[in-house]
Design a protein around this motif. Sequence first.
Motif, PDB file in Angstrom:
ATOM      1  N   ARG A 148      -0.481  -8.302   0.009  1.00 51.24           N
ATOM      2  CA  ARG A 148      -0.146  -6.877  -0.001  1.00 51.24           C
ATOM      3  C   ARG A 148       0.475  -6.483   1.344  1.00 51.24           C
ATOM      4  NH1 ARG A 148      -5.274  -3.616  -0.293  1.00 51.24           N
ATOM      5  NH2 ARG A 148      -5.360  -4.317  -2.435  1.00 51.24           N
TER       6      ARG A 148
ATOM      7  N   PRO B 213      -4.635  -8.484   1.472  1.00 49.76           N
ATOM      8  CA  PRO B 213      -5.127  -9.403   0.449  1.00 49.76           C
ATOM      9  C   PRO B 213      -4.067  -9.633  -0.635  1.00 49.76           C
ATOM     10  CG  PRO B 213      -6.404  -7.347   0.497  1.00 49.76           C
ATOM     11  CD  PRO B 213      -5.440  -7.283   1.618  1.00 49.76           C
TER      12      PRO B 213
ATOM     13  N   SER C  80       0.853  -1.187   0.000  1.00 49.87           N
ATOM     14  CA  SER C  80       0.000   0.000   0.000  1.00 49.87           C
ATOM     15  C   SER C  80       0.891   1.240   0.000  1.00 49.87           C
ATOM     16  CB  SER C  80      -0.916   0.002   1.225  1.00 49.87           C
ATOM     17  OG  SER C  80      -0.219   0.444   2.361  1.00 49.87           O
ATOM     18  N   PRO C  81       0.406   2.354  -0.567  1.00 45.80           N
ATOM     19  CA  PRO C  81       1.257   3.558  -0.661  1.00 45.80           C
ATOM     20  C   PRO C  81       1.825   3.994   0.679  1.00 45.80           C
ATOM     21  CG  PRO C  81      -0.707   3.808  -2.005  1.00 45.80           C
ATOM     22  CD  PRO C  81      -0.883   2.530  -1.247  1.00 45.80           C
TER      23      PRO C  81
ATOM     24  N   ILE D  78       0.969  -4.002   4.100  1.00 43.92           N
ATOM     25  CA  ILE D  78       0.159  -2.876   4.541  1.00 43.92           C
ATOM     26  C   ILE D  78       0.791  -2.226   5.761  1.00 43.92           C
ATOM     27  CG2 ILE D  78      -1.944  -3.773   3.508  1.00 43.92           C
ATOM     28  CD1 ILE D  78      -2.756  -4.807   6.251  1.00 43.92           C
ATOM     29  N   LYS D  79       0.184  -1.133   6.173  1.00 42.08           N
ATOM     30  CA  LYS D  79       0.752  -0.302   7.234  1.00 42.08           C
ATOM     31  C   LYS D  79       1.148  -1.130   8.457  1.00 42.08           C
ATOM     32  CE  LYS D  79      -0.435   3.853   9.883  1.00 42.08           C
ATOM     33  NZ  LYS D  79      -1.577   4.677  10.309  1.00 42.08           N
ATOM     34  N   ARG D  80       0.264  -2.037   8.866  1.00 46.16           N
ATOM     35  CA  ARG D  80       0.557  -2.741  10.118  1.00 46.16           C
ATOM     36  C   ARG D  80       1.784  -3.645   9.985  1.00 46.16           C
ATOM     37  NH1 ARG D  80      -4.793  -5.942   9.895  1.00 46.16           N
ATOM     38  NH2 ARG D  80      -4.309  -7.652   8.499  1.00 46.16           N
TER      39      ARG D  80
END
Lengths: 327, 378, 422
Positions: free
Chosen positions: C162, C159, C137-138, C164-166
Amino acid sequence: MPLITMREALNQALREEMRRDESVFLMGEEVGAYEGAYKVSRGLLAEFGPKRVIDTPISELGFAGLGVGAAMVGLRPVIEFMTFNFSILATDQIINSAAKMLYMSGGQFKIPIVFRGPNGSAYQVSSQHSQALESWYAHFPGLKVVMPSTPADAKGLLKSAIRDDDPVIFMEQERMYGMKGEVPEDEDFIIPLGVADIKREGTDVTIVARSLMVPVALRAAEELEKEGISCEVIDPRTIRPLDIETIVNSVKKTNRVVIAEESHPFCGVGAEISAEIIERAFDYLDAPPRRVSGADAPMPYAKNLEALAIPDVQRIVAAVREVTYTA
Amino acid sequence: MSSRKPSNSRQQADEVTSSVATTAVTEQEASDLLTAEELHAEHEQRKEDQKGRIEATDRELLLHLLYQMVLIRRFEEKAAEAYSLGKIGGFCHLYIGQEAVAVGAISAIRPDDYVITSYRDHGHALAKGMSAEEIMAELYGKAGGCSAGKGGSMHLFDASVNFLGGHAIVGGQIPLATGIAFATKYRNEDKVTLCFFGEAAVNQGSFNESLNMAQLWKLPCVYICENNQYGMGTSLARAMSLQDIARKACAYGMASEFVDGMDVLAVREATLRAVERARTESLPTLLEVRTYRYMGHSMSDPGNYRTRAEIERYQQRDPIKLLSASMREKGLLDDETMKQIEQRVHEEIERAVRFAEESPLPAPEELYTDVYANPIKS
Amino acid sequence: MATKIVMPKLSPTMEEGQLARWLKKEGEQIAPGETIAEVDTDKATMEVTANTAGVLRKILVHEGESVPLGHPIAIVGEADEDISALLTEVEKSPGGEKVKQSAPAAEERAAREERREAPSPEAPSNGERGAERIFVSPIAARMAAEAGINLRTLKGSGPGGRIIKRDIEAAIEASRQAAPRLAEAAPAQPIPSEAAPYEEVPLTEMRRTIARRLASSIGPVPHFFLTTEIEMDRAIELRRSLNELDPELNISLNDIIVKVAAAALMQHPQVNASFQERAIRYYKQADIGVAVALEDGLITPVVRAANLKSLGTISREIRELAERARARKLKPEEYTGATFSVSNLGMFGIDEFTAIINPPEAGILAVGAAQPKPVVRDGEIVIRQMMRVTMSCDHRIIDGATGAQFLQTFKRLLENPLRLLI
């Protein structure tokens, strides 16, 4: 503050502004003797008389254009559409006359007019009487589009809209006329156009909702809080000009966004907000912006199908779970 | 109508139109065909009619009406020339042939009365007292134009003379006019609104809705239908089931009159009656003014739907020719005076062209000004 | 069928290639077209892309090793395939010319067979597609870049894998817990006599860009300078007391400065580092170069592991090194490979100056003279011994705040040298 309905709040706004400014008049189908199809204009004919509260023939194009002409020479008409479904007949006057007059006259003729009425879904009235048209009007420079979600917002924003020097499309919601809320009695209480309101603060996801979707989003936020997901609910209140700053700042904080709307998804306001967020806050996104829109189909009559066509708490909750990867 | 047909489809559209139009024109000509003798007799009759009116009219006013009609005629000829030179873009709908309508009608109102019209608006704007300079500059798309170069030929506006615009959706100005009249009545002003539109606008719903409300609410508006007999390329006979437009007023219980649009004094007199009704009784009137446009619908219209002979027949009834002939016969006009009028007009047009040429283009930042009266930063 | 991946020809003049970095680990899925490794050629760093799909079974050439063109660098095959025959073949292969000629043919053959065997190579499973590139993610990409986290080392929890932030938050948390260990680890080690051991962290894209941009704008080593003024009264008092205890010691202020610098470096490992072409090298001990003026030049003998040595030892070593330096008797290993330097011109009465970094070190302290100056303490003007210190930083490694924090520690220790005992 007194607890009153959205209907009463709108009535107060009209009454106060008509008292305040002689050039304000209310015109539309059944606004006078019948006191409004949804009783928003209750008591206004009695107070202001037939000169200023005018029942019209069923001539949406005609009385919309009449309003624009009156505004050209300085009156401040409030034109009620019994519902915005009928405004479709008047779009030539709204879009070609009201929105563009100032521009194509080189700044000579401003159009201080409000077109108002219920927009969005009603109860089991099928396709022609149950649709959300905000993206139509929001498309055009020259128009301002306002969609309140609480009685207080309705009053403060309608007063601002009437005082504004530009044509304002003021969209109410039939299902919300009976909704109650605290409303200031102060006659100088106004809410400026173009300012979003954070209806609930949160940290994990931003839900952008307008009109009927605001209370639905707030219920979804309550449900999600039980799961430890903190939702920030933002109501833009004015669709054009859109307070994108507030939305983008929120998304920069939460990194995730769900946009809830009653209208059809294609070319909708949700699509516009989504595009703006991607353009302005791409680097802050942790998930693609997610829209929860009305069905991409005309509104059906059958109760079960109608319920499926309108976003509800469950669908917003599901979308939030999706963007927060908690599904 | 101006924006009805995209130019890329015009050829195809014209083919369809002209094949049908040929028969229509023939039918109309059959009923309307006059021999040379009959034409002459008609002209003489009109002069006789007009001479009666001339006697009742002040010479200064006659000269003024003549001057205004010549001014519009020469302005439009100059506009056509500038258009062919590429100085004017877009649509350009000329008023040549119809001058008596705007000049006659607007001579019947006060300066503080309102005028609103369609996209064929140069003549009305000049007759209402707008400056030829600002109109020409608007046609040129210059900053000095009456609408700051943003409206163009179809959207001339001047608040200072209560000229409320050219409007480019057929029939779109009729509800606006009704609203302007509503506002004057609302404020207890004794102002009158003149609303000009072509006969094709009568078929629009806005005409029906507006006239109904105007009579219902007794609004001081004069609806002036300039029946030039063609809605773009479609003759009236092919577009309207009942062609006596003045008679349509009875559907609303409204007063109406049929007027000879080639006689500026006839137009003036009929309008005076309607204005009196509006000002004193707050009642609307529908005037059907029969006129004729010599030119195509717009500059891109070759006019294949009508014959050269038809145009020439109407040119025999030319309003300027008619008024000058009648005045000469009454000894109110001589060659010298006519020359002076032409000279004054010439100078005014030259000034207008010079002003338009010299006026700067609108600044790029003007693109985003006047979108909102009260812009809110978003 | 298992197949070899060979060192490809990546430039017209390339004869051998140095394996710079593996982007895939043994056991990972690879797909055709996917970049699996980076190779430094004579011209540039190039990407090696896979021609076949499969699992990276065996890495034959490790990072930093060079092999000629055509030499096998890895074996790709099915996850459970027996590759022992191929391994034997590779081991027997002498490399060089012979390999170079035979390998591509073998690979081609293998590729043909691969195509026959694979049921639908144009429709890879979801897992394979996920491996083709990193999905991130960006915000996660941005956070990773800022924190210097290599996305390829992470497994996304979103998903389709990907990142992601976490996932980044978890990685940052993990490295935060690991970081203090890096600083604490040093004292546990025996005092080494050789160059400092180190840990190398590959350069992040951002760090690489900062390095390239700053270097090209200012010079090979982009300098920036931080100056602070330090109250020296306590340090001077400490020196006096120590020398009173044992006149033999003859400890100088500079010895204290070196000791304090070493201690501060241990608290700020980011400053005790050097910029390598593809990585930043963080040293686990402070080898301090001490600038010594010579008649016709300058040399910086190195006090190894100054962080672990007593003030007395440091003082003795510096004195001894300086003497031999002036006598031109230093061995090369005694004046190279410092991790940080101190240059003191105080004895020449210099108030303040800037020193040039000794590459590949990341910083140098320029120390001026301690002089009595009026300063305000508790609202009153008093006289204190003040010394100005300017630190030159290699901006490719050290950012303003990083340098400032180091200098702050340095100042705090020097103003209160007793802290060295804590």
